[in-house]
Design an enzyme around this catalytic site. Structure first.
Site, PDB file in Angstrom:
ATOM      1  N   SER A  52      21.466 -34.038 -22.769  1.00  0.00           N
ATOM      2  CA  SER A  52      21.430 -34.058 -21.305  1.00  0.00           C
ATOM      3  C   SER A  52      22.785 -34.531 -20.776  1.00  0.00           C
ATOM      4  CB  SER A  52      20.337 -35.008 -20.820  1.00  0.00           C
ATOM      5  OG  SER A  52      20.686 -36.340 -21.193  1.00  0.00           O
ATOM      6  N   ASP A  87      21.433 -29.547 -21.942  1.00  0.00           N
ATOM      7  CA  ASP A  87      20.109 -29.528 -21.321  1.00  0.00           C
ATOM      8  C   ASP A  87      20.249 -29.846 -19.824  1.00  0.00           C
ATOM      9  OD1 ASP A  87      17.328 -29.424 -21.308  1.00  0.00           O
ATOM     10  OD2 ASP A  87      17.072 -31.513 -21.935  1.00  0.00           O
ATOM     11  N   HIS A  88      19.687 -29.017 -18.953  1.00  0.00           N
ATOM     12  CA  HIS A  88      19.674 -29.266 -17.503  1.00  0.00           C
ATOM     13  C   HIS A  88      21.050 -29.514 -16.886  1.00  0.00           C
ATOM     14  CE1 HIS A  88      15.325 -29.262 -17.020  1.00  0.00           C
ATOM     15  NE2 HIS A  88      15.249 -29.944 -18.142  1.00  0.00           N
ATOM     16  N   GLU A 139      16.222 -21.896 -15.373  1.00  0.00           N
ATOM     17  CA  GLU A 139      14.844 -22.268 -15.022  1.00  0.00           C
ATOM     18  C   GLU A 139      14.408 -21.559 -13.742  1.00  0.00           C
ATOM     19  OE1 GLU A 139      14.071 -26.472 -15.360  1.00  0.00           O
ATOM     20  OE2 GLU A 139      12.599 -26.478 -13.733  1.00  0.00           O
ATOM     21  N   HIS A 178       7.772 -32.694 -17.790  1.00  0.00           N
ATOM     22  CA  HIS A 178       8.603 -33.520 -18.675  1.00  0.00           C
ATOM     23  C   HIS A 178       7.871 -34.812 -19.023  1.00  0.00           C
ATOM     24  CE1 HIS A 178      12.173 -31.190 -16.997  1.00  0.00           C
ATOM     25  NE2 HIS A 178      12.199 -30.989 -18.301  1.00  0.00           N
ATOM     26  N   HIS A 206       9.846 -26.421 -21.641  1.00  0.00           N
ATOM     27  CA  HIS A 206      10.291 -27.808 -21.478  1.00  0.00           C
ATOM     28  C   HIS A 206       9.071 -28.720 -21.540  1.00  0.00           C
ATOM     29  CE1 HIS A 206      14.585 -27.372 -20.064  1.00  0.00           C
ATOM     30  NE2 HIS A 206      14.187 -26.131 -20.319  1.00  0.00           N
ATOM     31  N   ASN A 228      11.376 -27.680 -26.162  1.00  0.00           N
ATOM     32  CA  ASN A 228      12.191 -28.887 -25.984  1.00  0.00           C
ATOM     33  C   ASN A 228      11.386 -30.147 -26.255  1.00  0.00           C
ATOM     34  OD1 ASN A 228      14.016 -27.017 -25.097  1.00  0.00           O
ATOM     35  ND2 ASN A 228      14.350 -27.957 -23.087  1.00  0.00           N
ATOM     36  N   ASN A 230      11.782 -34.303 -26.369  1.00  0.00           N
ATOM     37  CA  ASN A 230      12.589 -35.490 -26.102  1.00  0.00           C
ATOM     38  C   ASN A 230      11.738 -36.756 -26.243  1.00  0.00           C
ATOM     39  OD1 ASN A 230      14.664 -37.169 -25.311  1.00  0.00           O
ATOM     40  ND2 ASN A 230      14.467 -36.703 -23.128  1.00  0.00           N
TER      41      ASN A 230
HETATM   42 ZN   LIG Z   1      13.674 -30.043 -19.435  1.00  0.00          ZN
END
Ligand SMILES: [Zn+2]
Length: 282
Positions: A52, A87-88, A139, A178, A206, A228, A230
């Site tokens: 990120s 990411d993002h 996205e 998320h 995600h 994804n 995390n």
């Molecule tokens: Zn994400």
């Protein structure tokens, strides 16, 4: 692109052909990166390391991350395909910095913008990235936050988005969130299947940490080839470290403390790779 890395597009195309999904694990520091690389090599699974913007800053910048991942691949003799993904990324400039430093792929996240602006900015990133063989994810709709479902992606919007941007893979909001989910959140796999059929690009999910094992097994059949992860790794690591510190009150060596979460991360990586069917695919 980093010398020792592979293109995300190639990883996802192979996954599509082989009928499995590839996990993208967020990294936070040198140790996490090593743990995930070693576990993925043990399970012979292709790997996407994901960073990120916040983690890039935390670790010291885009160049440092690229050099660190390249050097670990070399020093540890990692022989599975590894992609390094932003990411993002919230702006063209951040995506450009990642691309220039050697990331193999970037996500441009224009999910806060009206569709036409999201399309225009994504196209700018795609045009720049493709000149350097870098893969782009974007996205449509909004992936939820804090247990709240965001705006779902419309199937027609996804079709227009992919046609007008030329993006390589797409993360449509499917009711996914998320972090961890409360139990009543379900991913709209039917929508995923429709979007996948219409756009013909690999889809990205995600918020993989909140997905149930049963849902994991259904992802590939519905066009999702990148997942994804995390929070799941953060939680197993923190739990192991907390237990270690609780029962070893006199330890102060940071290497011992960080390493006490190593096996927990590795076990979780292997478990997820197994669920996604990517074990023995590299
Ligand atoms: Zn994400």
């Amino acid at each position: 692109m980093g010398d020792n890395m592979e293109s995300l597009k190639m990883l996802l195309n192979n996954a599509k052909t082989g009928g499995y999904a590839v996990a993208a694990y967020n990294i936070n520091n040198l140790e996490w990166t090593r743990f995930i690389l070693e576990a993925s090599m043990d399970s012979r699974a292709p790997l996407i390391l994901e960073v990120s913007e916040g983690a890039v800053k935390y670790m010291g910048g885009f160049k440092l991350v690229v050099d660190m991942v390249n050097d670990l691949i070399e020093e540890l003799a990692i022989d599975i395909p590894v992609a390094l993904h932003l990411d993002h990324g919230r702006s063209f400039l951040v995506c450009k910095k990642a691309i220039d430093a050697g990331f193999t792929s970037v996500m441009f996240d224009g999910s806060d913008l009206p569709l036409s602006q999201n399309i225009a900015l994504t196209k700018e990133v795609v045009d720049y990235a493709h000149l350097q063989n870098v893969t782009v994810e974007a996205e449509v709709g909004q992936v939820g936050e804090n247990n709240k479902i965001g705006k779902r992606a419309e199937v027609g919007d996804c079709d227009r988005f992919v046609r007008e941007t030329g993006v390589d893979c797409l993360a449509p909001a499917l009711g996914n969130v998320h972090g961890l989910y409360n139990s009543n959140i379900q991913i709209d796999l039917k929508a995923a299947r429709e979007i996948s059929k219409l756009t013909n690009v690999p889809l990205v999910l995600h918020g993989g940490s909140g997905v149930s094992d049963e849902e994991f097994l259904e992802l590939v059949n519905n066009g999702i080839y990148k997942v994804n992860i995390n929070t799941a790794l953060q939680m197993v690591w923190a739990k192991a470290v907390r237990e270690y510190l609780d029962s070893n009150a006199d330890v102060y060596d940071p290497r011992k403390i960080i390493k006490s979460g190593e096996q927990a991360i590795k076990n979780e990586v292997i478990r997820i790779n197994n669920l996604l069917g990517s074990i023995n695919k590299a």
